[in-house]
Structure formats: structure tokens, C-alpha cells
Write a protein that holds these residues in place. Sequence first.
Motif, PDB file in Angstrom:
ATOM      1  N   GLN A   1      13.052   7.817   0.769  1.00 32.86           N
ATOM      2  CA  GLN A   1      12.238   8.164   1.645  1.00 32.86           C
ATOM      3  C   GLN A   1      10.683   8.005   1.477  1.00 32.86           C
ATOM      4  OE1 GLN A   1      13.517  12.131   3.095  1.00 32.86           O
ATOM      5  NE2 GLN A   1      15.394  11.225   4.011  1.00 32.86           N
TER       6      GLN A   1
ATOM      7  N   VAL B   1      13.943  -2.232  -2.230  1.00 34.91           N
ATOM      8  CA  VAL B   1      13.294  -1.720  -1.014  1.00 34.91           C
ATOM      9  C   VAL B   1      14.234  -0.806  -0.288  1.00 34.91           C
ATOM     10  CG1 VAL B   1      12.383  -2.203   1.464  1.00 34.91           C
ATOM     11  CG2 VAL B   1      11.633  -3.577  -0.503  1.00 34.91           C
ATOM     12  N   ALA B   2      15.549  -1.391  -0.117  1.00 34.03           N
ATOM     13  CA  ALA B   2      16.618  -0.350   0.418  1.00 34.03           C
ATOM     14  C   ALA B   2      16.883   1.060  -0.383  1.00 34.03           C
ATOM     15  CB  ALA B   2      18.036  -1.089   0.332  1.00 34.03           C
TER      16      ALA B   2
ATOM     17  N   ASN C   1      13.743   2.927   0.315  1.00 37.64           N
ATOM     18  CA  ASN C   1      13.640   3.366   1.775  1.00 37.64           C
ATOM     19  C   ASN C   1      14.752   4.817   1.988  1.00 37.64           C
ATOM     20  OD1 ASN C   1      13.238   3.274   4.548  1.00 37.64           O
ATOM     21  ND2 ASN C   1      15.310   2.364   4.925  1.00 37.64           N
TER      22      ASN C   1
ATOM     23  N   LEU D   1      10.404  -5.135   3.641  1.00 38.16           N
ATOM     24  CA  LEU D   1       9.999  -3.789   4.257  1.00 38.16           C
ATOM     25  C   LEU D   1       9.975  -3.496   5.734  1.00 38.16           C
ATOM     26  CD1 LEU D   1       6.957  -3.231   1.613  1.00 38.16           C
ATOM     27  CD2 LEU D   1       8.932  -1.806   2.061  1.00 38.16           C
TER      28      LEU D   1
ATOM     29  N   GLU E   1      11.984  -4.058   7.878  1.00 38.88           N
ATOM     30  CA  GLU E   1      13.135  -3.055   8.273  1.00 38.88           C
ATOM     31  C   GLU E   1      12.928  -1.455   8.178  1.00 38.88           C
ATOM     32  OE1 GLU E   1      15.367  -4.555  10.486  1.00 38.88           O
ATOM     33  OE2 GLU E   1      14.476  -6.402   9.855  1.00 38.88           O
ATOM     34  N   THR E   2      11.923  -1.227   7.650  1.00 47.12           N
ATOM     35  CA  THR E   2      11.546   0.213   7.227  1.00 47.12           C
ATOM     36  C   THR E   2      10.109   0.647   7.839  1.00 47.12           C
ATOM     37  OG1 THR E   2      10.120  -0.048   5.220  1.00 47.12           O
ATOM     38  CG2 THR E   2      12.482  -0.462   5.039  1.00 47.12           C
ATOM     39  N   ASN E   3       9.772   2.078   7.502  1.00 46.55           N
ATOM     40  CA  ASN E   3       8.536   2.515   7.834  1.00 46.55           C
ATOM     41  C   ASN E   3       7.671   2.511   6.540  1.00 46.55           C
ATOM     42  OD1 ASN E   3       9.089   2.807  10.648  1.00 46.55           O
ATOM     43  ND2 ASN E   3      10.384   4.708  10.216  1.00 46.55           N
ATOM     44  N   ILE E   4       7.862   1.948   5.508  1.00 43.86           N
ATOM     45  CA  ILE E   4       7.444   2.247   4.280  1.00 43.86           C
ATOM     46  C   ILE E   4       5.885   1.253   4.431  1.00 43.86           C
ATOM     47  CG2 ILE E   4       7.252   1.680   1.798  1.00 43.86           C
ATOM     48  CD1 ILE E   4      10.241   2.121   1.881  1.00 43.86           C
TER      49      ILE E   4
END
Length: 298
Positions: free
Chosen positions: A120, A113-114, A117, A184, A186-189
Motif C-alpha cells: 500500500q 510492483v505487485a 502495491n 504501475l 494496474e495500481t494507484n501508485i
Amino acid sequence: TPCIISYFFIHVHISQLYVRIIHGDKMKAAGIVVEYNPFHNGHLYHIQKTKEITGCDVLVAVMSGHFAQRGEPALIDKWQRTEAALKNGVDLVIELPYLWCTQSAQQFADGSVALLNLAQVDTMVFGSESNNLEELKEIADLSTKADYLKEILATGEGFPKAYGLWTQAMEPNDILAVAYLKALKETNIKPMTIQRTTHYHDDELSEICSATALRKAALNNEDTKHATPMELKGPFVTLKQFYPYIRMLLLSLSTEYLNSLFLFSEGIENHLRENAQNCDTFEELMNKSITKRFWFRG
């Protein structure tokens, strides 16, 4: 131009440029996490379905390298698997470094996931046995603390059963889905799931089959053309081929050194050393070494 990026600190920045410059900020990018060990028709379906449900303009795949998630060597090298991905709809392949791809579900998911991310992507699509995203999100919101698992282990239960008790004996892809969903946060995905069409360990070769079945067929020199767009030719790499070296190291390295290695704890170094003295094959070593405390899935 489709490509593979192999080095961690380099491919992070290039992948950002790939999405921003080559495809533009307004273009949609979707991400998937794969192993393609080896690539088969089920993976092709995953690619096609991802493009269908996301409407993405570019598809980014994070893929394990020469070793896969369970720590085993991939049947064929990462270059052939990357070529199959690029020929069948993936635009960019980013290698998941060894330190992440050989870990347990959560570490595997965190690393994957990192990278997505940093590339993008807008959405991430993964397979699921239940295909129930809302329920998976609820489970991902639970606190699965290591201390809780250790308390179960203290009763003599093995790790996989302990994890299954916490997650209601979920199937492998659903467990990995929960790990993805945790990462996820910690992301906007945006996460999306597709229904897995085969069981993870089904060993029957068919047009849509598991990677397990395809590996077994390839090793038995069976015709696999109906199950994969890849031309599977040996020599193949298996963990069994590493056993002479593993055995030599277990018998020659000091107990203190073995105990210093990652995940060598609770006396497993002595357990494996003792069994290696009398086991001539990898299968024999694994079968003799399995206990309630020390567990292995072959």
C-alpha cells in the motif's frame, strides 16, 4: 521497528499491517526496488532523495534475495544487504522471490510492483538515465508484443538489440523504468524518477560509483570505505564458483531434460553442452557460446 520479511504469502499480509497499523492510514508510504549488490553511496542518495521528494513517513524497499536480476548470485548474502538498508533509512525490506528477481525487466518489474502495491505505498521512486518521466510514460503506453520481437530475432538480431530498436537504444535503468510504468498501470501508485548519477556498467571506483565498480573493487581486495557504508569482507560469492556444477549438469543431464527447462529453447541446450565439453572456465564458456542468437552480458 525496521524489519525484513522473507516469505511471499506471509510478508504480503504483514506489510499491509505494517503500513496500516504501525504507521496509520494517513501516513505516506514510498516504495523503491533495489538489489544492493552491494549497498553503496549511490543507493544512500536514492534513499535520501526519495524521502526528500515524496515526504514519506515510511520507506518500503523490495529487494532481491541471494540471486540478482541477471541470474547471478549476489556478492554478499541478503541478510547483510538488508542490514545495510535498515541502517541507512529503509523501514521495511520485502524480499522479491527468486522466480521474479531472476527474470527479464518486465517480470522483475511486475513482481516488484505487485509487492509494493500490496504494501500500500503511495509513490514509487526509481532511477532513470533520462529522468524524463513523461517520455518514459509515452514509451510505456506502446505495445511491445513478444511476436514483434520474435520477428526481429528471425532476422538474426540478438534480443537486447531487438529491444533497443523498439525503445530507441535506451539505457538499462530507463528500460526498467518503462517496465515499472507498465506494471504501475494496474495500481494507484504514483511514479517518480530521480536522475541516475553513474552509468550502470562504469567500473571506476569513486565516492559515487556503480555496483559493478564496487563488486570489482571488493573482489580485488581494494579499499572501498569511501564508496560504501558497508564493511565489505569476504568470502564473496560469484557465478564463476558455480561453473563446475553447471558444467557437470550440462554434460550429465539428457537433452530432453535440458530442453524442458525454462528458457532452454532454439537448440541452446546442445550449444551449451558442446561448448562445456571443451571449456574449463565460466568465462571461456560464455565467450565461446555468444552468437547473434545467444547473447550474454558478463
